[in-house]
Design a protein around this motif. Structure first.
Motif, PDB file in Angstrom:
ATOM      1  N   GLY A  38      15.360   9.281 -27.801  1.00 59.64           N
ATOM      2  CA  GLY A  38      16.521   8.308 -27.531  1.00 59.64           C
ATOM      3  C   GLY A  38      17.738   8.736 -28.395  1.00 59.64           C
ATOM      4  N   LYS A  39      18.960   8.110 -28.151  1.00 57.16           N
ATOM      5  CA  LYS A  39      20.070   8.741 -28.544  1.00 57.16           C
ATOM      6  C   LYS A  39      20.596   7.551 -29.676  1.00 57.16           C
ATOM      7  CE  LYS A  39      20.733  11.977 -25.491  1.00 57.16           C
ATOM      8  NZ  LYS A  39      19.344  12.581 -25.400  1.00 57.16           N
ATOM      9  N   VAL A  40      19.969   6.461 -30.037  1.00 56.57           N
ATOM     10  CA  VAL A  40      20.630   5.561 -30.880  1.00 56.57           C
ATOM     11  C   VAL A  40      19.595   5.685 -32.255  1.00 56.57           C
ATOM     12  CG1 VAL A  40      21.429   4.150 -29.074  1.00 56.57           C
ATOM     13  CG2 VAL A  40      19.057   3.885 -29.806  1.00 56.57           C
ATOM     14  N   PRO A  41      19.940   5.329 -33.317  1.00 52.18           N
ATOM     15  CA  PRO A  41      19.397   5.347 -34.701  1.00 52.18           C
ATOM     16  C   PRO A  41      18.263   4.272 -34.610  1.00 52.18           C
ATOM     17  CG  PRO A  41      21.514   4.576 -34.944  1.00 52.18           C
ATOM     18  CD  PRO A  41      21.361   5.007 -33.587  1.00 52.18           C
ATOM     19  N   GLU A  48      14.555  -3.137 -25.858  1.00 54.08           N
ATOM     20  CA  GLU A  48      15.647  -2.108 -25.846  1.00 54.08           C
ATOM     21  C   GLU A  48      15.612  -1.110 -24.874  1.00 54.08           C
ATOM     22  OE1 GLU A  48      17.273  -3.196 -30.400  1.00 54.08           O
ATOM     23  OE2 GLU A  48      15.426  -1.798 -30.053  1.00 54.08           O
ATOM     24  N   ILE A  49      14.123  -0.649 -24.857  1.00 55.50           N
ATOM     25  CA  ILE A  49      14.017   0.399 -24.100  1.00 55.50           C
ATOM     26  C   ILE A  49      14.177   0.073 -22.572  1.00 55.50           C
ATOM     27  CG2 ILE A  49      12.181   1.864 -23.234  1.00 55.50           C
ATOM     28  CD1 ILE A  49      12.959   2.707 -25.980  1.00 55.50           C
ATOM     29  N   CYS A  50      13.797  -1.012 -22.251  1.00 61.13           N
ATOM     30  CA  CYS A  50      13.838  -1.463 -20.861  1.00 61.13           C
ATOM     31  C   CYS A  50      15.309  -1.555 -20.511  1.00 61.13           C
ATOM     32  CB  CYS A  50      13.100  -2.912 -20.656  1.00 61.13           C
ATOM     33  SG  CYS A  50      11.287  -2.575 -20.644  1.00 61.13           S
ATOM     34  N   SER A  51      16.222  -1.507 -21.323  1.00 62.09           N
ATOM     35  CA  SER A  51      17.570  -1.714 -21.053  1.00 62.09           C
ATOM     36  C   SER A  51      17.936  -0.539 -20.261  1.00 62.09           C
ATOM     37  CB  SER A  51      18.523  -2.240 -22.174  1.00 62.09           C
ATOM     38  OG  SER A  51      18.717  -1.156 -23.165  1.00 62.09           O
ATOM     39  N   GLY A  52      17.467   0.527 -20.793  1.00 58.70           N
ATOM     40  CA  GLY A  52      17.804   1.821 -20.330  1.00 58.70           C
ATOM     41  C   GLY A  52      19.182   2.379 -21.245  1.00 58.70           C
ATOM     42  N   LEU A  53      19.484   1.773 -22.189  1.00 65.56           N
ATOM     43  CA  LEU A  53      20.760   2.082 -23.082  1.00 65.56           C
ATOM     44  C   LEU A  53      20.545   2.819 -24.267  1.00 65.56           C
ATOM     45  CD1 LEU A  53      22.535  -1.234 -22.870  1.00 65.56           C
ATOM     46  CD2 LEU A  53      22.988   0.723 -21.265  1.00 65.56           C
ATOM     47  N   GLU A 140       5.939   4.564 -32.346  1.00 64.88           N
ATOM     48  CA  GLU A 140       4.885   3.917 -31.471  1.00 64.88           C
ATOM     49  C   GLU A 140       5.176   2.604 -31.045  1.00 64.88           C
ATOM     50  OE1 GLU A 140       0.450   2.025 -33.084  1.00 64.88           O
ATOM     51  OE2 GLU A 140       1.283   4.155 -34.123  1.00 64.88           O
ATOM     52  N   ALA A 141       5.010   2.447 -29.748  1.00 64.85           N
ATOM     53  CA  ALA A 141       4.945   0.946 -29.038  1.00 64.85           C
ATOM     54  C   ALA A 141       4.311   0.043 -29.637  1.00 64.85           C
ATOM     55  CB  ALA A 141       4.716   1.020 -27.586  1.00 64.85           C
ATOM     56  N   GLU A 142       4.781  -1.452 -29.433  1.00 66.03           N
ATOM     57  CA  GLU A 142       4.191  -2.473 -29.725  1.00 66.03           C
ATOM     58  C   GLU A 142       2.627  -2.645 -29.496  1.00 66.03           C
ATOM     59  OE1 GLU A 142       8.430  -2.999 -29.173  1.00 66.03           O
ATOM     60  OE2 GLU A 142       6.831  -2.129 -27.992  1.00 66.03           O
ATOM     61  N   GLN A 143       1.929  -3.101 -30.207  1.00 64.07           N
ATOM     62  CA  GLN A 143       0.579  -3.214 -30.108  1.00 64.07           C
ATOM     63  C   GLN A 143       0.030  -3.759 -28.830  1.00 64.07           C
ATOM     64  OE1 GLN A 143      -1.715  -2.157 -32.308  1.00 64.07           O
ATOM     65  NE2 GLN A 143      -3.250  -2.496 -30.617  1.00 64.07           N
ATOM     66  N   GLU A 144       0.772  -4.691 -28.213  1.00 65.67           N
ATOM     67  CA  GLU A 144       0.356  -5.049 -26.651  1.00 65.67           C
ATOM     68  C   GLU A 144       0.477  -4.227 -25.670  1.00 65.67           C
ATOM     69  OE1 GLU A 144       4.474  -6.873 -26.979  1.00 65.67           O
ATOM     70  OE2 GLU A 144       2.909  -6.444 -28.512  1.00 65.67           O
ATOM     71  N   HIS A 145       1.071  -3.092 -25.969  1.00 59.65           N
ATOM     72  CA  HIS A 145       1.192  -1.726 -25.113  1.00 59.65           C
ATOM     73  C   HIS A 145      -0.015  -0.772 -25.343  1.00 59.65           C
ATOM     74  CE1 HIS A 145       4.738  -3.307 -23.412  1.00 59.65           C
ATOM     75  NE2 HIS A 145       5.316  -3.540 -24.405  1.00 59.65           N
ATOM     76  N   GLN A 146      -0.809  -0.956 -26.450  1.00 58.18           N
ATOM     77  CA  GLN A 146      -1.565   0.213 -26.823  1.00 58.18           C
ATOM     78  C   GLN A 146      -2.986  -0.229 -25.795  1.00 58.18           C
ATOM     79  OE1 GLN A 146      -0.644   2.606 -28.522  1.00 58.18           O
ATOM     80  NE2 GLN A 146       1.160   1.551 -28.829  1.00 58.18           N
ATOM     81  N   ASP A 147      -3.716   0.773 -25.150  1.00 58.22           N
ATOM     82  CA  ASP A 147      -4.799   0.520 -24.663  1.00 58.22           C
ATOM     83  C   ASP A 147      -4.602  -0.641 -23.635  1.00 58.22           C
ATOM     84  OD1 ASP A 147      -6.352   2.338 -26.358  1.00 58.22           O
ATOM     85  OD2 ASP A 147      -6.536   0.757 -27.818  1.00 58.22           O
ATOM     86  N   PHE A 148      -3.684  -0.522 -22.934  1.00 58.17           N
ATOM     87  CA  PHE A 148      -3.060  -1.794 -22.006  1.00 58.17           C
ATOM     88  C   PHE A 148      -4.238  -1.725 -20.800  1.00 58.17           C
ATOM     89  CE2 PHE A 148      -1.262  -3.753 -18.729  1.00 58.17           C
ATOM     90  CZ  PHE A 148      -0.580  -4.969 -19.328  1.00 58.17           C
ATOM     91  N   TYR A 149      -4.479  -0.570 -20.187  1.00 59.18           N
ATOM     92  CA  TYR A 149      -5.378  -0.459 -19.101  1.00 59.18           C
ATOM     93  C   TYR A 149      -6.826  -0.870 -19.419  1.00 59.18           C
ATOM     94  CZ  TYR A 149      -7.959   0.847 -15.000  1.00 59.18           C
ATOM     95  OH  TYR A 149      -8.708   0.937 -13.942  1.00 59.18           O
ATOM     96  N   LYS A 150      -7.399  -0.444 -20.662  1.00 64.43           N
ATOM     97  CA  LYS A 150      -8.675  -0.662 -21.295  1.00 64.43           C
ATOM     98  C   LYS A 150      -8.567  -2.359 -21.238  1.00 64.43           C
ATOM     99  CE  LYS A 150     -10.083   3.241 -23.409  1.00 64.43           C
ATOM    100  NZ  LYS A 150     -10.521   3.984 -25.095  1.00 64.43           N
TER     101      LYS A 150
END
Length: 180
Positions: A38-41, A48-53, A140-150
């Motif tokens: 990313g380019k923002v601090p 925010e990621i999903c915005s693409g900005l 690291e992404a939020e916890q709900e994104h970890q092991d998502f498929y499992k």
């Protein structure tokens, strides 16, 4: 035999897919979904990621034992389980956050990645558009994104998008998979 622990960071569209693929690979010790490039601090959020900005890509950070699987093999699996020829898109997922990207951690990884990209280009009808960039910050992404498929194997996205990628992995790289 002692372990030779290394880290690879790649993005091939939605991190749920890439995470599920590498969780099945022999020699992979851990896979963490997150954001990089990313380019923002500051620490970005999924929204925010999903915005693409923000300029971040959805990535996975793979901790692996190089005595069991090489970085080159990690990249070959990565490149053959997503479409590296579509710019900022994987299937219905569109935006720079879904770009195909390899974040290298040192010059050796950069050289290996350049070689793999060049060698695999002959197998695709369209040019490979995978970005090759130095690894900087990984969040690291939020916890709900970890092991998502499992945790959600029957979720619609998992059955329609991730299951076919796993089938492709099992077909192309059966010799690199963990024992069931």
């Amino acid at each position: 035999m002692s372990k030779n622990i290394q880290v690879a960071t790649v993005g091939g569209g939605c991190f749920w897919c890439t995470e599920a693929v590498f969780q099945e690979v022999k020699g992979v010790e851990n896979v963490v979904s997150g954001y990089s490039g990313g380019k923002v601090p500051g620490r970005p959020t999924y929204r925010e990621i999903c915005s693409g900005l923000t300029g971040h890509a959805e990535v996975v950070q793979i901790t692996f034992d190089a005595n069991v699987i090489s970085y080159q093999d990690i990249l070959i699996i990565f490149m053959t389980t997503h479409d590296p020829t579509t710019l900022n898109r994987q299937g219905a997922d569109r935006g720079t956050q879904y770009r195909s990207v390899i974040f290298y951690h040192n010059e050796d990884q950069k050289n290996i990645a350049e070689r793999v990209l060049k060698e695999l280009s002959a197998y695709y009808d369209n040019p490979i558009v995978t970005e090759l960039s130095p690894a900087k910050n990984f969040y690291e992404a939020e916890q709900e994104h970890q092991d998502f498929y499992k945790n959600n194997p029957n979720y619609g996205y998992c059955t329609f998008v991730i299951d076919p990628k796993l089938s492709k992995l099992r077909q192309l790289h059966s010799d690199k998979l963990k024992d069931a």
